[in-house]
Design a protein around this motif. Structure first.
Motif, PDB file in Angstrom:
ATOM      1  N   ALA A  93       0.839  -1.200   0.000  1.00  0.00           N
ATOM      2  CA  ALA A  93       0.000   0.000   0.000  1.00  0.00           C
ATOM      3  C   ALA A  93       0.874   1.251   0.000  1.00  0.00           C
ATOM      4  O   ALA A  93       1.972   1.259   0.570  1.00  0.00           O
ATOM      5  N   GLU A  94       0.364   2.322  -0.614  1.00  0.00           N
ATOM      6  CA  GLU A  94       1.110   3.575  -0.672  1.00  0.00           C
ATOM      7  C   GLU A  94       1.336   4.143   0.716  1.00  0.00           C
ATOM      8  O   GLU A  94       2.355   4.785   0.979  1.00  0.00           O
ATOM      9  N   GLU A  95       0.407   3.902   1.626  1.00  0.00           N
ATOM     10  CA  GLU A  95       0.559   4.369   3.004  1.00  0.00           C
ATOM     11  C   GLU A  95       1.799   3.768   3.650  1.00  0.00           C
ATOM     12  O   GLU A  95       2.539   4.453   4.373  1.00  0.00           O
ATOM     13  N   ASP A  96       2.056   2.494   3.385  1.00  0.00           N
ATOM     14  CA  ASP A  96       3.251   1.835   3.923  1.00  0.00           C
ATOM     15  C   ASP A  96       4.520   2.393   3.282  1.00  0.00           C
ATOM     16  O   ASP A  96       5.540   2.570   3.943  1.00  0.00           O
ATOM     17  N   LEU A  97       4.454   2.655   1.980  1.00  0.00           N
ATOM     18  CA  LEU A  97       5.601   3.246   1.295  1.00  0.00           C
ATOM     19  C   LEU A  97       5.947   4.596   1.909  1.00  0.00           C
ATOM     20  O   LEU A  97       7.118   4.881   2.200  1.00  0.00           O
ATOM     21  N   ALA A  98       4.936   5.443   2.121  1.00  0.00           N
ATOM     22  CA  ALA A  98       5.174   6.771   2.686  1.00  0.00           C
ATOM     23  C   ALA A  98       5.766   6.679   4.088  1.00  0.00           C
ATOM     24  O   ALA A  98       6.651   7.459   4.455  1.00  0.00           O
ATOM     25  N   ALA A  99       5.303   5.717   4.870  1.00  0.00           N
ATOM     26  CA  ALA A  99       5.829   5.542   6.223  1.00  0.00           C
ATOM     27  C   ALA A  99       7.290   5.130   6.187  1.00  0.00           C
ATOM     28  O   ALA A  99       8.116   5.633   6.957  1.00  0.00           O
TER      29      ALA A  99
END
Length: 321
Positions: free
Chosen positions: A77-83
């Protein structure tokens, strides 16, 4: 190594020049240079793949310096990438502030700025020493700073206005000059900052050695404003050059050259979406010919580390993963 870090890594695979080989599960997602921030890994669904040829992959707590290294991170998920990108950046900030008293960061445009959003949230908003950041741009469009196409405006609106970086340590390109003059002006300013010790100099290349180069990639494989087939991809003397015939509007742009990009201590390349799968496949499958390399294939850190931050859609054509 923390339990969170061990849980975050799904696999480790070596990519040779033409094949992909499955290996045992890895307990590393990234060689975090700082323990005080790296203990709180926020992303929980990434797989790490060292890209060959690889020399001495660093383990947790080991030095991140030395021979060039490449890593591929794939997120659900993009949220995990951003984190993960936030933690990676914050850890490098702490490392270089401790070592040099400054952290030199290069931004680009596009979706990268959105991916940096978690740096403006706890714990990083309070933990990062923003007063030591020096911010630059890998490329800029020759438009006013308040224009919708401006990379400066994109970064200010989406990221820099939300973190306390000192205004006099944000080095925008001069928007009052034409392309050629703006490129020369930015190069002159970089050279002065090298003399002042703000920007390090690479002993391997003699070019400026930025601590972290944050880049995105277009569907055609371009990075910064270095486009496929354009003669400026071969510029090897200047730090900053310009284009007046960009295949993507606006036509006039200023950009770092490959010697500067490849002299970086760390490069983080953020690539997401199925529209970029073709360029990712060409770059990582090892089938490219030297006569038709995409700009992204020309990223070759001379004495540093490169990390791909990708999602499953972007690597969907790499069927062996």
């Amino acid at each position: 190594m923390s339990t969170a870090t061990a849980a975050a890594a799904a696999a480790s695979t070596s990519l040779s020049s033409s094949t992909l080989r499955r290996s045992s599960t890895s307990s590393r997602i990234l060689a975090n240079p700082c323990r005080s921030l790296s203990g709180r890994l926020l992303s929980s669904s990434a797989a790490q793949f060292p890209l060959g040829p690889v020399s001495a992959m660093a383990t947790s707590g080991a030095s991140a310096e030395g021979a060039s290294r490449k890593n591929l991170l794939i997120f659900d998920a993009e949220e995990d990438l951003a984190a993960s990108l936030a933690e990676h950046t914050a850890g490098l900030s702490e490392k270089f502030v401790a070592e040099r008293g400054a952290f030199t960061v290069v931004l680009s445009g596009g979706s990268l700025i959105k991916a940096l959003r978690k740096l403006a949230e706890p714990p990083y908003l309070e933990a990062v020493d923003w007063t030591r950041w020096h911010v630059f741009w890998a490329d800029e469009r020759v438009v006013p700073k308040d224009h919708a196409d401006s990379n400066y405006k994109l970064a200010m609106d989406g990221f820099l206005s939300k973190v306390p970086v000192l205004a006099n340590q944000i080095y925008a390109m001069n928007d009052t000059l034409a392309a050629e003059g703006a490129a020369a002006d930015y190069e002159s300013r970089l050279n002065q900052l090298i003399k002042n010790g703000v920007i390090a100099s690479s002993p391997a290349t003699g070019f400026p050695k930025f601590d972290l180069m944050l880049l995105g990639m277009g569907p055609d494989g371009h990075i910064a404003s270095l486009f496929p087939g354009h003669p400026i991809v071969h510029e090897n003397q200047k730090l900053v050059t310009y284009v007046q015939d960009s295949p993507k509007p606006p036509p006039e742009r200023i950009t770092f050259t490959f010697p500067v990009i490849n002299s970086s201590a760390h490069i983080a390349l953020t690539v997401t979406g199925a529209g970029k799968a073709g360029a990712v496949h060409k770059t990582l499958s090892g089938n490219g010919r030297s006569s038709d390399l995409l700009p992204v294939e020309m990223i070759e850190p001379q004495d540093g580390e490169m990390t791909w931050f990708t999602d499953k859609q972007a690597v969907s054509m790499l069927s062996s993963l």
